[in-house]
Design a protein around this motif. Structure first.
Motif, PDB file in Angstrom:
ATOM      1  N   ILE A  30       0.858  -1.181   0.000  1.00 56.91           N
ATOM      2  CA  ILE A  30       0.000   0.000   0.000  1.00 56.91           C
ATOM      3  C   ILE A  30       0.892   1.229   0.000  1.00 56.91           C
ATOM      4  O   ILE A  30       1.825   1.332   0.798  1.00 56.91           O
ATOM      5  CB  ILE A  30      -0.916   0.013   1.243  1.00 56.91           C
ATOM      6  N   ASP A  74      -2.621   5.887  -1.744  1.00 56.82           N
ATOM      7  CA  ASP A  74      -3.744   4.968  -1.906  1.00 56.82           C
ATOM      8  C   ASP A  74      -4.786   5.187  -0.807  1.00 56.82           C
ATOM      9  O   ASP A  74      -4.498   5.777   0.243  1.00 56.82           O
ATOM     10  CB  ASP A  74      -3.262   3.515  -1.861  1.00 56.82           C
ATOM     11  N   GLU A  75      -5.999   4.695  -1.055  1.00 55.63           N
ATOM     12  CA  GLU A  75      -7.060   4.741  -0.038  1.00 55.63           C
ATOM     13  C   GLU A  75      -7.122   3.394   0.663  1.00 55.63           C
ATOM     14  O   GLU A  75      -7.203   2.354   0.010  1.00 55.63           O
ATOM     15  CB  GLU A  75      -8.407   5.052  -0.689  1.00 55.63           C
ATOM     16  N   TRP A  76      -7.092   3.403   1.977  1.00 53.59           N
ATOM     17  CA  TRP A  76      -7.145   2.158   2.729  1.00 53.59           C
ATOM     18  C   TRP A  76      -7.622   2.444   4.150  1.00 53.59           C
ATOM     19  O   TRP A  76      -7.565   3.585   4.636  1.00 53.59           O
ATOM     20  CB  TRP A  76      -5.764   1.488   2.782  1.00 53.59           C
ATOM     21  N   SER A  77      -8.115   1.424   4.771  1.00 53.57           N
ATOM     22  CA  SER A  77      -8.527   1.533   6.170  1.00 53.57           C
ATOM     23  C   SER A  77      -8.410   0.165   6.834  1.00 53.57           C
ATOM     24  O   SER A  77      -8.615  -0.870   6.198  1.00 53.57           O
ATOM     25  CB  SER A  77      -9.968   2.051   6.292  1.00 53.57           C
ATOM     26  N   PHE A 109     -10.872  -4.569   6.609  1.00 49.17           N
ATOM     27  CA  PHE A 109      -9.740  -4.109   5.799  1.00 49.17           C
ATOM     28  C   PHE A 109     -10.247  -3.748   4.415  1.00 49.17           C
ATOM     29  O   PHE A 109     -10.839  -4.570   3.718  1.00 49.17           O
ATOM     30  CB  PHE A 109      -8.675  -5.196   5.688  1.00 49.17           C
ATOM     31  N   THR A 110     -10.043  -2.516   4.009  1.00 48.48           N
ATOM     32  CA  THR A 110     -10.395  -2.071   2.656  1.00 48.48           C
ATOM     33  C   THR A 110      -9.187  -1.385   2.035  1.00 48.48           C
ATOM     34  O   THR A 110      -8.423  -0.702   2.719  1.00 48.48           O
ATOM     35  CB  THR A 110     -11.577  -1.095   2.673  1.00 48.48           C
ATOM     36  N   PHE A 111      -9.038  -1.592   0.733  1.00 52.13           N
ATOM     37  CA  PHE A 111      -7.874  -1.047   0.034  1.00 52.13           C
ATOM     38  C   PHE A 111      -8.278  -0.698  -1.382  1.00 52.13           C
ATOM     39  O   PHE A 111      -8.772  -1.541  -2.128  1.00 52.13           O
ATOM     40  CB  PHE A 111      -6.740  -2.073   0.043  1.00 52.13           C
ATOM     41  N   LYS A 112      -8.081   0.584  -1.751  1.00 53.51           N
ATOM     42  CA  LYS A 112      -8.358   1.054  -3.096  1.00 53.51           C
ATOM     43  C   LYS A 112      -7.098   1.716  -3.646  1.00 53.51           C
ATOM     44  O   LYS A 112      -6.815   2.884  -3.342  1.00 53.51           O
ATOM     45  CB  LYS A 112      -9.519   2.048  -3.097  1.00 53.51           C
ATOM     46  N   PRO A 113      -6.321   0.981  -4.458  1.00 54.98           N
ATOM     47  CA  PRO A 113      -5.089   1.576  -5.000  1.00 54.98           C
ATOM     48  C   PRO A 113      -5.409   2.691  -5.991  1.00 54.98           C
ATOM     49  O   PRO A 113      -6.340   2.589  -6.790  1.00 54.98           O
ATOM     50  CB  PRO A 113      -4.405   0.400  -5.688  1.00 54.98           C
ATOM     51  N   TYR A 119       0.605  -6.004   3.072  1.00 51.50           N
ATOM     52  CA  TYR A 119      -0.525  -6.748   3.626  1.00 51.50           C
ATOM     53  C   TYR A 119      -0.555  -8.153   3.040  1.00 51.50           C
ATOM     54  O   TYR A 119      -0.013  -8.412   1.950  1.00 51.50           O
ATOM     55  CB  TYR A 119      -1.851  -6.034   3.337  1.00 51.50           C
TER      56      TYR A 119
END
Length: 341
Positions: free
Chosen positions: A151, A155-158, A169-173, A189
């Motif tokens: 990540i 990037d967008e992640w939480s 867990f969320t991940f938006k590259p 991750y």
């Protein structure tokens, strides 16, 4: 006529001869040459040394075929080996054979993706990459999919451990951003969806976490730092090692196979400069012992002794000494008469 130069031996080994004599055999080009001579010849002869080494490895074709699992054709493995050889001509032949047999044992290709055979101080070392670990996880049949990645700062992640999966867990590259806008990698991750449909816990590894693992556990990194070479995989392939560290932490949370456990041991042994052959059929032991006997005198390298090879116990039953007959004991009855039992 005796062959006196490496160039002559290379050409003799790569030229088809109907009846090779005892003095001219394919293995001789490897056995009689130092790693420096092999490397110099490879550069000067435009690949002839690679062809000669492949001829030498062909002698052990049955051992490679026996070590490889059925899902990996021997021809595919040897093609990947040929492509890797130009960077390995400084390695001792015995260590090269050992590293390749270990790689074949796990059914991984030395293609730079699943695994790498690297040269460290003249010794060939088998290094499984994180993609190789993922490959063995799939072969175990206990996971449906494996996800490993990095990540970046843009990037967008939480991460919310208290939330139910998959919301924890969320991940938006930010794939449409320029590399500079995405920034440096900040997290690695790893997680897996199991064959039954459940999802594992997500492993999150920061860069300081990865560096702490490197500093504490990687002997290859420490040796490279002390020597000033700075050429260990932690130096040259930090992101790949970061991913692999996250993936290896995942093994404590998902079902793993004996193959993965053995791969971890071989990985750690190579990092520590130890013999990596954790399993080999009896034929492979003979091949390695033959290679050591052929090359140790010429190279002056005691790095691989046949006695140091760890192998699985043979299926052949050992002859045991005959059991001694149990002693006959007597027990007196209540009436005082002896009875035999």
């Amino acid at each position: 006529m005796a062959l006196t130069t490496l160039k002559d031996r290379v050409r003799a080994a790569t030229t088809e001869r109907p009846e090779p004599t005892a003095d001219i055999r394919p293995a001789q080009v490897v056995a009689d040459a130092t790693p420096e001579e092999l490397h110099a010849a490879e550069q000067a002869e435009g690949g002839e040394t690679t062809a000669a080494i492949m001829k030498w490895l062909d002698q052990y074709g049955e051992h490679f075929s026996g070590a490889l699992p059925g899902c990996v054709p021997a021809a595919t493995f040897m093609a990947a080996t040929r492509a890797a050889l130009p960077s390995l001509t400084r390695c001792t032949p015995a260590s090269l054979l050992q590293a390749l047999l270990t790689c074949a044992r796990f059914g991984l290709l030395p293609d730079g993706r699943q695994a790498v055979i690297r040269c460290e101080d003249g010794r060939a070392v088998f290094v499984p990459m994180y993609q190789g670990y993922v490959e063995l996880m799939y072969r175990s049949g206990q996971v449906g999919s494996v996800h490993v990645g990095l990540i970046r700062a843009g990037d967008e992640w939480s991460v919310e451990p208290s939330a139910p999966a998959p919301l924890d867990f969320t991940f938006k590259p930010a794939l449409l951003k320029d590399p500079a806008e995405r920034g440096e990698a900040v997290l690695a991750y790893a997680f897996a969806w199991l064959a039954g449909g459940a999802r594992s816990q997500v492993i999150i590894l920061t860069r300081p976490d990865a560096e702490a693992i490197r500093d504490q556990y990687s002997q290859a990194y420490q040796r490279s730092e002390e020597s000033g070479a700075r050429d260990s995989f932690w130096h040259t392939h930090f992101y790949e090692m970061w991913r692999k560290s996250a993936l290896r932490r995942l093994f404590g949370l998902v079902p793993t196979s004996s193959e993965l456990t053995a791969l971890e041991r071989a990985d750690d042994a190579g990092d520590g400069g130890q013999v990596q052959v954790v399993h080999a059929p009896g034929e492979d032991v003979q091949a390695l012992a033959k290679a050591v006997a052929a090359h140790r005198a010429a190279e002056g390298s005691p790095e691989l002794q046949p006695a140091a090879i760890a192998i699985r116990p043979s299926s052949r039953k050992k002859s045991l000494p005959p059991r001694s007959q149990p002693k006959r004991t007597t027990r007196k009855s209540r009436k005082g008469k002896g009875k035999t039992r």
